[in-house]
Write a protein that holds these residues in place. Sequence first.
Motif, PDB file in Angstrom:
ATOM      1  N   GLU A  32      97.630  66.470 128.892  1.00  0.00           N
ATOM      2  CA  GLU A  32      96.896  66.685 127.642  1.00  0.00           C
ATOM      3  C   GLU A  32      97.424  65.787 126.532  1.00  0.00           C
ATOM      4  O   GLU A  32      96.645  65.265 125.729  1.00  0.00           O
ATOM      5  CB  GLU A  32      96.992  68.143 127.202  1.00  0.00           C
ATOM      6  CG  GLU A  32      96.176  69.077 128.043  1.00  0.00           C
ATOM      7  CD  GLU A  32      96.291  70.511 127.585  1.00  0.00           C
ATOM      8  OE1 GLU A  32      95.262  71.187 127.580  1.00  0.00           O
ATOM      9  OE2 GLU A  32      97.418  70.951 127.220  1.00  0.00           O
ATOM     10  N   ASN A  33      98.733  65.597 126.478  1.00  0.00           N
ATOM     11  CA  ASN A  33      99.325  64.720 125.464  1.00  0.00           C
ATOM     12  C   ASN A  33      98.820  63.292 125.599  1.00  0.00           C
ATOM     13  O   ASN A  33      98.801  62.540 124.629  1.00  0.00           O
ATOM     14  CB  ASN A  33     100.856  64.731 125.556  1.00  0.00           C
ATOM     15  CG  ASN A  33     101.454  65.974 124.965  1.00  0.00           C
ATOM     16  OD1 ASN A  33     100.812  66.718 124.236  1.00  0.00           O
ATOM     17  ND2 ASN A  33     102.716  66.215 125.290  1.00  0.00           N
ATOM     18  N   GLN A  34      98.414  62.918 126.804  1.00  0.00           N
ATOM     19  CA  GLN A  34      97.882  61.577 127.063  1.00  0.00           C
ATOM     20  C   GLN A  34      96.348  61.550 127.001  1.00  0.00           C
ATOM     21  O   GLN A  34      95.730  60.587 127.436  1.00  0.00           O
ATOM     22  CB  GLN A  34      98.367  61.078 128.421  1.00  0.00           C
ATOM     23  CG  GLN A  34      99.863  60.915 128.494  1.00  0.00           C
ATOM     24  CD  GLN A  34     100.373  59.893 127.504  1.00  0.00           C
ATOM     25  OE1 GLN A  34      99.815  58.811 127.390  1.00  0.00           O
ATOM     26  NE2 GLN A  34     101.425  60.236 126.786  1.00  0.00           N
ATOM     27  N   LYS A  35      95.759  62.637 126.485  1.00  0.00           N
ATOM     28  CA  LYS A  35      94.301  62.742 126.307  1.00  0.00           C
ATOM     29  C   LYS A  35      93.531  62.698 127.625  1.00  0.00           C
ATOM     30  O   LYS A  35      92.409  62.199 127.702  1.00  0.00           O
ATOM     31  CB  LYS A  35      93.775  61.650 125.378  1.00  0.00           C
ATOM     32  CG  LYS A  35      94.509  61.536 124.075  1.00  0.00           C
ATOM     33  CD  LYS A  35      94.256  62.714 123.195  1.00  0.00           C
ATOM     34  CE  LYS A  35      94.864  62.487 121.815  1.00  0.00           C
ATOM     35  NZ  LYS A  35      95.743  63.513 121.371  1.00  0.00           N
ATOM     36  N   ILE A  36      94.143  63.233 128.675  1.00  0.00           N
ATOM     37  CA  ILE A  36      93.479  63.325 129.971  1.00  0.00           C
ATOM     38  C   ILE A  36      92.859  64.710 130.072  1.00  0.00           C
ATOM     39  O   ILE A  36      93.549  65.715 129.915  1.00  0.00           O
ATOM     40  CB  ILE A  36      94.472  63.069 131.113  1.00  0.00           C
ATOM     41  CG1 ILE A  36      94.980  61.630 130.998  1.00  0.00           C
ATOM     42  CG2 ILE A  36      93.827  63.326 132.467  1.00  0.00           C
ATOM     43  CD1 ILE A  36      96.128  61.308 131.896  1.00  0.00           C
ATOM     44  N   ASP A  37      91.567  64.749 130.292  1.00  0.00           N
ATOM     45  CA  ASP A  37      90.822  66.001 130.342  1.00  0.00           C
ATOM     46  C   ASP A  37      91.083  66.714 131.664  1.00  0.00           C
ATOM     47  O   ASP A  37      90.798  66.178 132.739  1.00  0.00           O
ATOM     48  CB  ASP A  37      89.328  65.709 130.179  1.00  0.00           C
ATOM     49  CG  ASP A  37      88.510  66.964 130.007  1.00  0.00           C
ATOM     50  OD1 ASP A  37      89.041  67.959 129.476  1.00  0.00           O
ATOM     51  OD2 ASP A  37      87.331  66.951 130.404  1.00  0.00           O
ATOM     52  N   VAL A  38      91.654  67.909 131.571  1.00  0.00           N
ATOM     53  CA  VAL A  38      91.978  68.708 132.753  1.00  0.00           C
ATOM     54  C   VAL A  38      91.407  70.115 132.562  1.00  0.00           C
ATOM     55  O   VAL A  38      91.585  70.713 131.503  1.00  0.00           O
ATOM     56  CB  VAL A  38      93.509  68.807 132.951  1.00  0.00           C
ATOM     57  CG1 VAL A  38      93.840  69.634 134.171  1.00  0.00           C
ATOM     58  CG2 VAL A  38      94.128  67.427 133.053  1.00  0.00           C
TER      59      VAL A  38
END
Length: 90
Positions: A32-38
């Motif tokens: 999430e900190n890397q803006k990856i949608d999970v």
Amino acid sequence: MSDKPTASITLADNSQCIEFSTGCPSVLHCLENQKIDVAYQCREGYCGACRATLVSGQVQYNEEPLAFVREGEILLCCCKPNGNISINLK
């Protein structure tokens, strides 16, 4: 607590590599900190919505998840990498 990188997380579907730091509470939080949608719901290992495939490496759980986890799967919300890992989010 230090925020030094302790492991790398490679996303197998696109080969993106992310550094995991000691101060990060979980793989999910790091992504999430890397803006990856999970996809996730509970953040505590109850529902299994954040289930991913562990392609290589090992993880350790903060607490054993209550959701059923098959061999080769991990719950991103409640684990940390134990060294470098590769995962598939799909």
